[in-house]
Motif scaffolding. Structure first.
Motif, mmCIF file in Angstrom:
data_model
loop_
_atom_site.group_PDB
_atom_site.id
_atom_site.type_symbol
_atom_site.label_atom_id
_atom_site.label_comp_id
_atom_site.label_asym_id
_atom_site.label_seq_id
_atom_site.Cartn_x
_atom_site.Cartn_y
_atom_site.Cartn_z
ATOM 1 N N TYR A 6 -49.397 0.184 -53.892
ATOM 2 C CA TYR A 6 -50.194 1.310 -54.377
ATOM 3 C C TYR A 6 -49.810 2.518 -53.532
ATOM 4 N N PHE A 7 -49.562 3.642 -54.160
ATOM 5 C CA PHE A 7 -49.014 4.797 -53.439
ATOM 6 C C PHE A 7 -49.897 5.236 -52.280
ATOM 7 N N ARG A 8 -51.209 5.045 -52.405
ATOM 8 C CA ARG A 8 -52.121 5.527 -51.375
ATOM 9 C C ARG A 8 -52.485 4.446 -50.357
ATOM 10 N N SER A 9 -52.054 3.240 -50.567
ATOM 11 C CA SER A 9 -52.328 2.147 -49.626
ATOM 12 C C SER A 9 -51.521 2.349 -48.345
ATOM 13 N N SER A 10 -52.213 2.422 -47.218
ATOM 14 C CA SER A 10 -51.483 2.614 -45.963
ATOM 15 C C SER A 10 -50.638 1.400 -45.614
ATOM 16 N N ALA A 11 -51.112 0.202 -45.973
ATOM 17 C CA ALA A 11 -50.312 -1.003 -45.708
ATOM 18 C C ALA A 11 -49.036 -0.991 -46.535
ATOM 19 N N SER A 97 -49.033 -1.207 -32.716
ATOM 20 C CA SER A 97 -49.133 -1.454 -34.159
ATOM 21 C C SER A 97 -50.471 -2.075 -34.516
ATOM 22 N N GLN A 98 -50.936 -2.976 -33.684
ATOM 23 C CA GLN A 98 -52.168 -3.695 -33.990
ATOM 24 C C GLN A 98 -53.420 -2.849 -33.748
ATOM 25 N N ILE A 99 -53.320 -1.802 -32.932
ATOM 26 C CA ILE A 99 -54.444 -0.871 -32.837
ATOM 27 C C ILE A 99 -54.736 -0.308 -34.224
ATOM 28 N N VAL A 100 -53.670 0.025 -34.937
ATOM 29 C CA VAL A 100 -53.838 0.554 -36.300
ATOM 30 C C VAL A 100 -54.178 -0.555 -37.286
ATOM 31 N N ALA A 101 -53.342 -1.590 -37.312
ATOM 32 C CA ALA A 101 -53.449 -2.610 -38.365
ATOM 33 C C ALA A 101 -54.649 -3.535 -38.192
ATOM 34 N N CYS A 102 -55.098 -3.738 -36.954
ATOM 35 C CA CYS A 102 -56.186 -4.696 -36.709
ATOM 36 C C CYS A 102 -57.496 -4.042 -36.281
ATOM 37 N N GLU A 103 -57.421 -2.866 -35.636
ATOM 38 C CA GLU A 103 -58.633 -2.233 -35.123
ATOM 39 C C GLU A 103 -59.150 -1.107 -36.018
ATOM 40 N N ILE A 104 -58.251 -0.334 -36.608
ATOM 41 C CA ILE A 104 -58.677 0.806 -37.436
ATOM 42 C C ILE A 104 -58.743 0.445 -38.913
ATOM 43 N N HIS A 105 -57.632 -0.006 -39.445
ATOM 44 C CA HIS A 105 -57.503 -0.186 -40.894
ATOM 45 C C HIS A 105 -58.525 -1.144 -41.513
ATOM 46 N N PRO A 106 -58.816 -2.308 -40.904
ATOM 47 C CA PRO A 106 -59.752 -3.229 -41.560
ATOM 48 C C PRO A 106 -61.157 -2.657 -41.765
ATOM 49 N N ALA A 163 -44.453 0.404 -34.638
ATOM 50 C CA ALA A 163 -45.619 1.217 -34.312
ATOM 51 C C ALA A 163 -45.646 2.513 -35.105
ATOM 52 N N ASP A 164 -44.491 3.135 -35.290
ATOM 53 C CA ASP A 164 -44.418 4.363 -36.078
ATOM 54 C C ASP A 164 -44.685 4.079 -37.559
ATOM 55 N N CYS A 165 -44.203 2.928 -38.034
ATOM 56 C CA CYS A 165 -44.470 2.525 -39.422
ATOM 57 C C CYS A 165 -45.970 2.403 -39.670
ATOM 58 N N CYS A 166 -46.706 2.011 -38.646
ATOM 59 C CA CYS A 166 -48.158 1.871 -38.774
ATOM 60 C C CYS A 166 -48.886 3.194 -38.563
ATOM 61 N N LEU A 167 -48.433 3.962 -37.577
ATOM 62 C CA LEU A 167 -49.129 5.202 -37.233
ATOM 63 C C LEU A 167 -49.108 6.229 -38.351
ATOM 64 N N VAL A 168 -47.945 6.471 -38.931
ATOM 65 C CA VAL A 168 -47.811 7.559 -39.898
ATOM 66 C C VAL A 168 -48.760 7.409 -41.094
ATOM 67 N N PRO A 169 -48.846 6.249 -41.741
ATOM 68 C CA PRO A 169 -49.801 6.126 -42.847
ATOM 69 C C PRO A 169 -51.249 6.343 -42.402
ATOM 70 N N GLN A 170 -51.579 5.910 -41.180
ATOM 71 C CA GLN A 170 -52.948 6.102 -40.709
ATOM 72 C C GLN A 170 -53.269 7.579 -40.512
ATOM 73 N N ILE A 171 -52.301 8.348 -40.028
ATOM 74 C CA ILE A 171 -52.517 9.786 -39.880
ATOM 75 C C ILE A 171 -52.681 10.441 -41.250
ATOM 76 N N PHE A 172 -51.870 10.021 -42.227
ATOM 77 C CA PHE A 172 -52.022 10.559 -43.586
ATOM 78 C C PHE A 172 -53.443 10.353 -44.087
ATOM 79 N N ASN A 173 -53.960 9.142 -43.932
ATOM 80 C CA ASN A 173 -55.308 8.853 -44.408
ATOM 81 C C ASN A 173 -56.357 9.595 -43.599
#
Length: 213
Positions: A6-11, A97-106, A163-173
């Motif tokens: 999905y275009f807007r999915s950060s994952a 990476s896990q700060i974003v993927a495990c602590e923020i995103h869920p 880590a950059d792959c994870c950070l950038v989508p989180q900043i977009f959101n």
């Protein structure tokens, strides 16, 4: 390969970045999760978790979970590497990476926000306050981790990593929800460095074929 996303999915965005960085060709298959397309048989029969992204390999094998997909891509096509060569470096990058993927995103993904509104009857503004609080808390921790490392162009070292792959989508959101991003100099410098690269530009939501105006 086919990437169901999905275009807007950060994952999904994370995986698109990895594919672009590695120059790996794939077919883009849109799954509009905001409309519930992920619940339709065409996708649900493939994805037992009912989530995007899903990477379908040439032999029909299905891979799920963005972090696992990216590490798979890094193993089958090692260059450019998205994880450092040394064990300590890999641990540092995975921790970021896990700060974003495990602590923020869920705490802030679409199904959680929908549950807050539909089931718990949370109004839009308190929902957005919830979102901004947890994103800001997580990014502040991300910034503190970066401050412990030597200065670098990206999150870790002088080339983009997981880590950059994870950070950038989180900043977009975060920007979509008007999150306060002040006082995060290392974090935002890494974001800006990434967005100067064509791989990140090509992977961003507005560049996707299913992007909404």
């Amino acid at each position: 390969m086919k990437l169901y996303n999905y275009f807007r999915s950060s994952a999904s965005f994370r995986v698109r970045i990895a594919l672009e960085l590695k120059g790996m060709a794939y077919d883009y298959v849109p799954v509009h999760i905001a409309r519930g397309d992920h619940k339709l048989p065409a996708f649900a029969d493939k994805a037992v978790e009912g989530l995007v992204p899903l990477l379908e390999l040439d032999d029909g094998t299905h891979l799920t979970q963005s972090m696992a997909i990216i590490e798979y891509l890094d193993e089958v096509q090692p260059a450019p590497a998205l994880l450092p060569a040394d064990a300590l470096g890999r641990a540092r990058v995975r921790a970021l990476s896990q700060i974003v993927a495990c602590e923020i995103h869920p705490l802030n993904n679409l199904r959680v926000l929908k549950y807050l509104v539909k089931e718990l009857k949370v109004e839009d503004e308190p929902k957005n306050v919830w979102y901004r609080h947890w994103v800001r808390t997580g990014l502040a921790a991300f910034e503190r981790q970066l401050a412990l490392q030597p200065q670098s162009a990206y999150c870790f070292g002088d080339t983009p990593t997981l880590a950059d792959c994870c950070l950038v989508p989180q900043i977009f959101n975060a920007q979509r929800f008007n999150t306060d991003l002040s006082g995060l100099p290392r974090t935002m410098a890494a974001f800006d460095a990434c967005m100067a690269l064509s791989a990140f530009q090509k992977a961003q939501p507005s560049a996707c074929p299913d992007a909404e105006a």
